[in-house]
Design an enzyme around this catalytic site. Structure first.
Site, mmCIF file in Angstrom:
data_model
loop_
_atom_site.group_PDB
_atom_site.id
_atom_site.type_symbol
_atom_site.label_atom_id
_atom_site.label_comp_id
_atom_site.label_asym_id
_atom_site.label_seq_id
_atom_site.Cartn_x
_atom_site.Cartn_y
_atom_site.Cartn_z
ATOM 1 N N LYS A 45 0.801 -1.264 0.003
ATOM 2 C CA LYS A 45 -0.090 0.048 0.036
ATOM 3 C C LYS A 45 0.746 1.194 -0.052
ATOM 4 O O LYS A 45 1.992 1.041 0.343
ATOM 5 C CB LYS A 45 -0.737 0.093 1.365
ATOM 6 C CG LYS A 45 -1.534 1.306 1.553
ATOM 7 C CD LYS A 45 -2.539 1.389 0.485
ATOM 8 C CE LYS A 45 -3.400 2.825 0.600
ATOM 9 N NZ LYS A 45 -4.298 3.197 -0.703
ATOM 10 N N CYS A 131 -2.776 9.858 -6.724
ATOM 11 C CA CYS A 131 -3.892 9.287 -5.616
ATOM 12 C C CYS A 131 -4.737 10.231 -6.085
ATOM 13 O O CYS A 131 -4.759 11.662 -5.908
ATOM 14 C CB CYS A 131 -3.621 9.482 -4.076
ATOM 15 S SG CYS A 131 -4.741 9.090 -3.071
HETATM 16 O O1 RRO Z 1 -5.849 5.133 -1.159
HETATM 17 C C1 RRO Z 1 -6.627 5.808 -2.005
HETATM 18 O O2 RRO Z 1 -7.690 6.455 -1.814
HETATM 19 C C2 RRO Z 1 -6.157 5.620 -3.359
HETATM 20 C C3 RRO Z 1 -4.740 5.912 -3.711
HETATM 21 BR BR1 RRO Z 1 -3.643 6.392 -2.507
HETATM 22 C C4 RRO Z 1 -4.577 5.542 -5.267
HETATM 23 O O3 RRO Z 1 -3.372 5.901 -5.722
HETATM 24 N N1 RRO Z 1 -5.342 5.189 -5.974
HETATM 25 C C5 RRO Z 1 -6.736 4.974 -5.560
HETATM 26 O O4 RRO Z 1 -7.598 4.691 -6.242
HETATM 27 N N2 RRO Z 1 -7.170 5.161 -4.233
#
Ligand code: RRO
Length: 310
Positions: A45, A131
């Protein structure tokens, strides 16, 4: 017999399939399930400096054709993932795993990368420039000026293999402009694509997720044509030393075959992995191998990037 074995630079992987960051990678217990599956490797993650709880629930929803999420970067903090990865280097020295990270500000990104630079971690690093779910913060790689400044600052001190997770682009001029910037740097890879940002899914007159009034990143079947276009656009434009990881809409072996035809050296699985669990990797390897056998391809290098124009 065909094999889905692949490599990025000197890193060898027994399969070209892996999880996409965000899915099955929050903690050791999830990551172990990917290690013990037929995936070639995993990515963690995306880590920030400190642990984050993320956005309010519900923040993930599956639909027939994909998913929407607004997780908001929940993660256990860089030290947790770095410690685990360094431990795996000792216990599984024959394998390599990816670390994903990004700071909540450019300053934090530099602190994270300097920590990684100074650590004994030897694996590839994915810098998440895309993100879509942090209220008030734009997707970094949609701002070309900020992206170029950030990368030039980073490569002054960062000497380990660094790739970038990109958002999908939707305009030929943007592919040209983005590729021109990425070609200025010794990037190890780019990963195309993150979720398509700020979609809206409705059920029974209600939004299906709570954060950002229901807006969230779209993944799954919905996004394969956009993902393939981004993989191929960057394959055509980037220096050949910059490898491409293809992500978006991979549900079966044929989807992966198409990503590789477009130029991908590895293929990540997000929404479909979330829906089916890590057993999916066995099926994906079998389906891709069977397509390769039918066509007489022995390795993915036999057809990578060889998309034909009608
Ligand atoms: O954690 C998220 O909301 C998230 C991230 Br960091 C990302 O890079 N892509 C996504 O779809 N969700």
């Amino acid at each position: 017999m065909a094999t889905t074995h692949t490599h990025i630079g000197n890193y060898e992987f027994k399969s070209c399939f892996m999880n996409a960051a965000g899915v099955y990678c929050y903690d050791r217990s999830e990551l172990e399930k990917v290690i013990n599956s037929e995936a070639g490797t995993f990515v963690t993650k995306t880590a920030t400096l400190n642990k984050r709880e993320g956005n309010p629930l519900p923040r993930y929803y599956d639909t027939e054709l994909g998913s929407i999420n607004s997780m908001g970067l929940p993660n256990l903090g860089i030290d947790y993932y770095l410690e685990y990865l360094i431990e795996l280097q000792e216990t599984m020295p024959e394998r390599s795993f990816f670390l994903s990270l990004v700071g909540m500000s450019p300053e934090e990104t530099h602190i994270l990368l300097k920590k990684v630079q100074e650590s004994s971690f030897k694996g590839p690093i994915e810098l998440n420039l895309s993100c879509p779910n942090l209220p008030g913060k734009p997707q970094i790689a949609y701002d070309f000026e900020t992206t170029e400044i950030l990368l030039s600052e980073i490569f002054e001190y960062f000497k380990k293999p660094l790739g970038a997770k990109l958002p999908p682009y939707f305009d030929i001029v943007h592919f040209d402009q983005a590729a021109k910037i990425f070609n200025k740097f010794p990037l190890f890879f780019v990963n195309c694509v993150n979720s398509i940002g700020n979609g809206l899914i409705i059920k029974d007159e209600y939004t299906v997720i709570k954060p950002k009034n229901g807006f969230g990143g779209i993944g799954g079947e919905y996004i394969k044509p956009t993902a393939l276009a981004n993989v191929h656009a960057f394959y055509q434009r980037l220096n050949s030393s910059i490898r491409i990881i293809g992500t978006g809409g991979v549900l079966n072996g044929k989807d992966a075959f198409e990503h590789i035809l477009c130029g991908a050296s590895m293929v990540q699985v997000g929404t479909a992995l979330q829906k089916e669990g890590p057993e999916i990797f066995k099926r994906l390897n079998e389906e891709l191998e069977s397509i390769m056998n039918e066509k007489g391809y022995k390795t993915i290098e036999d057809f990578r990037g060889k998309l034909k124009m009608i």
